[in-house]
Design a protein around this motif. Sequence first.
Motif, PDB file in Angstrom:
ATOM      1  N   ASP A 181     -39.558 -23.328 -18.815  1.00  0.00           N
ATOM      2  CA  ASP A 181     -39.309 -22.877 -20.119  1.00  0.00           C
ATOM      3  C   ASP A 181     -39.627 -23.600 -21.377  1.00  0.00           C
ATOM      4  O   ASP A 181     -40.016 -23.374 -22.336  1.00  0.00           O
ATOM      5  CB  ASP A 181     -37.721 -22.676 -20.265  1.00  0.00           C
ATOM      6  CG  ASP A 181     -37.140 -21.413 -19.647  1.00  0.00           C
ATOM      7  OD1 ASP A 181     -37.965 -20.835 -19.063  1.00  0.00           O
ATOM      8  OD2 ASP A 181     -35.924 -21.365 -19.477  1.00  0.00           O
TER       9      ASP A 181
ATOM     10  N   SER B 152     -35.774 -18.453  -8.764  1.00  0.00           N
ATOM     11  CA  SER B 152     -36.966 -18.226  -9.518  1.00  0.00           C
ATOM     12  C   SER B 152     -37.118 -19.097 -10.747  1.00  0.00           C
ATOM     13  O   SER B 152     -36.700 -20.304 -10.788  1.00  0.00           O
ATOM     14  CB  SER B 152     -37.016 -16.841  -9.834  1.00  0.00           C
ATOM     15  OG  SER B 152     -38.217 -16.429 -10.207  1.00  0.00           O
ATOM     16  N   LEU B 153     -37.446 -18.577 -12.025  1.00  0.00           N
ATOM     17  CA  LEU B 153     -37.634 -19.219 -13.179  1.00  0.00           C
ATOM     18  C   LEU B 153     -36.230 -19.651 -13.792  1.00  0.00           C
ATOM     19  O   LEU B 153     -35.085 -18.960 -13.519  1.00  0.00           O
ATOM     20  CB  LEU B 153     -38.082 -18.258 -14.115  1.00  0.00           C
ATOM     21  CG  LEU B 153     -39.524 -17.986 -13.903  1.00  0.00           C
ATOM     22  CD1 LEU B 153     -40.014 -16.703 -14.711  1.00  0.00           C
ATOM     23  CD2 LEU B 153     -40.572 -19.112 -14.150  1.00  0.00           C
TER      24      LEU B 153
ATOM     25  N   GLU C  15     -39.016 -13.322 -13.021  1.00  0.00           N
ATOM     26  CA  GLU C  15     -37.553 -13.557 -13.137  1.00  0.00           C
ATOM     27  C   GLU C  15     -36.718 -12.855 -12.008  1.00  0.00           C
ATOM     28  O   GLU C  15     -37.232 -11.980 -11.346  1.00  0.00           O
ATOM     29  CB  GLU C  15     -36.958 -13.140 -14.427  1.00  0.00           C
ATOM     30  CG  GLU C  15     -37.328 -13.705 -15.643  1.00  0.00           C
ATOM     31  CD  GLU C  15     -36.770 -14.973 -15.785  1.00  0.00           C
ATOM     32  OE1 GLU C  15     -36.047 -15.479 -15.006  1.00  0.00           O
ATOM     33  OE2 GLU C  15     -37.257 -15.657 -16.915  1.00  0.00           O
TER      34      GLU C  15
ATOM     35  N   ARG D  65     -31.931 -14.650 -13.283  1.00  0.00           N
ATOM     36  CA  ARG D  65     -31.397 -14.393 -14.777  1.00  0.00           C
ATOM     37  C   ARG D  65     -31.721 -12.758 -15.195  1.00  0.00           C
ATOM     38  O   ARG D  65     -31.257 -12.509 -15.996  1.00  0.00           O
ATOM     39  CB  ARG D  65     -32.459 -15.166 -15.703  1.00  0.00           C
ATOM     40  CG  ARG D  65     -32.289 -16.559 -15.418  1.00  0.00           C
ATOM     41  CD  ARG D  65     -32.851 -17.516 -16.695  1.00  0.00           C
ATOM     42  NE  ARG D  65     -34.200 -17.575 -16.690  1.00  0.00           N
ATOM     43  CZ  ARG D  65     -35.197 -18.374 -17.587  1.00  0.00           C
ATOM     44  NH1 ARG D  65     -34.352 -19.116 -18.125  1.00  0.00           N
ATOM     45  NH2 ARG D  65     -36.306 -18.414 -17.330  1.00  0.00           N
ATOM     46  N   PHE D  66     -32.606 -12.131 -14.370  1.00  0.00           N
ATOM     47  CA  PHE D  66     -32.809 -10.867 -14.139  1.00  0.00           C
ATOM     48  C   PHE D  66     -31.754  -9.938 -13.809  1.00  0.00           C
ATOM     49  O   PHE D  66     -31.334  -8.873 -14.165  1.00  0.00           O
ATOM     50  CB  PHE D  66     -34.300 -10.390 -13.812  1.00  0.00           C
ATOM     51  CG  PHE D  66     -34.522  -9.145 -13.626  1.00  0.00           C
ATOM     52  CD1 PHE D  66     -34.928  -8.166 -14.621  1.00  0.00           C
ATOM     53  CD2 PHE D  66     -34.318  -8.556 -12.146  1.00  0.00           C
ATOM     54  CE1 PHE D  66     -35.251  -6.787 -14.326  1.00  0.00           C
ATOM     55  CE2 PHE D  66     -34.869  -7.154 -11.937  1.00  0.00           C
ATOM     56  CZ  PHE D  66     -35.127  -6.354 -13.069  1.00  0.00           C
TER      57      PHE D  66
ATOM     58  N   GLY E 164     -38.374 -13.762  -6.877  1.00  0.00           N
ATOM     59  CA  GLY E 164     -39.486 -13.935  -7.749  1.00  0.00           C
ATOM     60  C   GLY E 164     -40.857 -13.886  -7.531  1.00  0.00           C
ATOM     61  O   GLY E 164     -41.927 -14.204  -8.208  1.00  0.00           O
TER      62      GLY E 164
ATOM     63  N   PRO F 296     -44.838 -11.735 -14.674  1.00  0.00           N
ATOM     64  CA  PRO F 296     -43.717 -11.805 -15.720  1.00  0.00           C
ATOM     65  C   PRO F 296     -43.403 -10.049 -15.990  1.00  0.00           C
ATOM     66  O   PRO F 296     -44.276  -9.379 -16.648  1.00  0.00           O
ATOM     67  CB  PRO F 296     -44.167 -12.340 -16.955  1.00  0.00           C
ATOM     68  CG  PRO F 296     -45.227 -13.383 -16.310  1.00  0.00           C
ATOM     69  CD  PRO F 296     -45.917 -12.566 -15.335  1.00  0.00           C
TER      70      PRO F 296
END
Length: 563
Positions: free
Chosen positions: A55, A428-429, A438, A441-442, A471, A491
């Motif tokens: 990030d 993942s991210l 993602e 968080r997704f 991811g 993404p």
Amino acid sequence: MTEQKLSDNERLKRQSNFLRGTIEQDLDDRITGGFTADNFQLIRFHGMYQQDDRDIRAERAKQKLEPLQNVMLRARMPGGVITPKQWLAIDKFADEHTSYGSIRLTTRQTFQFHGVLKPNIKLMHQTLNKIGIDSIATAGDVNRNVLCTTNPVESELHQQAYEWAKKISEHLLPKTRAYAEIWLDGEKLETTDEEPILGSNYLPRKFKTTVVIPPQNDVDVHANDLNFIAIADNGQLVGFNVLVGGGLAMTHGDHSTYPRRADDFGFIPLEKTLDIAAAVVTTQRDWGNRSNRKNAKTKYTLDRVGSDVFKAEVEKRAGIKFEDSRPYEFTDRGDRIGWVEGIDGKHHLALFIENGRLLDYPNKPLKTGVAEIAKVHRGDFRMTANQNLIVAGVLAKDKAKIEQIARDHGLMDDSVSEQRKNSMACVSLPTCPLAMAEAERFLPEFVTDVEGILAKHGLNEDENIILRVTGCPNGCGRAMLAEIGLVGKAPGRYNLHLGGNRNGTRVPKMYRENITVAQIMDEMDSLVGRWATERQQNEGFGDFTIRAGIIDEVKISMRDFYA
């Protein structure tokens, strides 16, 4: 025939001096927060991956700073059992010495620390060692953390299976003293290291092993290289059916890579368990592909030489013939969330931990809640392969106290849907360097949208679809054993896979490639609508998609559709 050139990882392992490399020198280098050259790969054999916070990567680059390098550590916890005392120690370390302050429960039935900076790495290993935990061989080209069905109901059978999971783990561990020398300040001995099972160059690729107690397939046997299916007689473990050659990882666009079910080799008595484990591992060690790492897993070796040929070699090395497999059936693979009573009269509380992330959120201090339970709990904890946590061995008189703590900290929530309980994602991210889209968080918001679709089509709250998101195509979230699996492509874009089943014995097939989340929701709205109106009695979503001709059934592996 010209001999193929070995992959560079083979050079790296050969020159590493049994996994030592120059890791110690790198630890003393304060110019960089990371590990250099071969050590970037070698630390994986010690249970760590070098990562950075993606990030903030671009912003740090603008400031002419290197990425914020740190390591993720994955502990070795065969069967996922951890004591309250150990838990309080890892909770304290996460608070004081990690960038994220969280404990992550993983699909490999263990915990991970994320965001440990170089000055704290040695302290981390020594802290774990003091409480009887290590991270040896939880990554790299070795046999990794051995999973075992948690099964809190059949307590005696679980204890027997768990003991075998520990024995298998110890039997297949690297014998090198590198871990003790580097991280625990162990004495450097002038001896020749030997690796009688793994070999001086270790395995061609990672290797995963499970012990599973039917009817629960909570460890997803078909995601693993080697699986021991517990066979009991009058509640006593008598032997195992052995499954070999499962695996889920693949590479986008490369049809020589694919997910694959494991093959059933047959039954063995208990006393031959370690011999068979070593024979499977050494056969893969000697026969696996050391030129192309994308085709180096056991599943590819079986397909290349033939399952019968591989099995015969295992029998030769172990000095035993497999018997016909004993009958068993998988009926479920989810965790029994809430209280259950074991046959020993003790009680077990399975806590649903979304994505396995234990952190103190606003009005939901999950991590603190588990620590408070650990302060009063007299049994143990069991981390599950579905990223949940079981408070195991609770006496009847302590139930109310444990439950009150859990509810006060948001660890028990009666409003959590069955759909959410049966959904899972990898990390993942922002930390995984392989992530393309993602996942963790997704997932929460995505599940909320799926819940809306189920309600729209009149499905009751007890109905759900096994849903998983990864991811990237490496398989950590086990999307390739889901009824609906999303595999990150870029993404905000995923490949949509359909056709797995509820008990985890069938690989799904790609239905749509590289589509947006909005397109996924449109597809799911249409498919769930059909499932709600056209399904047969008790027919799961994955089974329906195949019977209705929406997707073709995968019999063994996706290779069948690439040929």
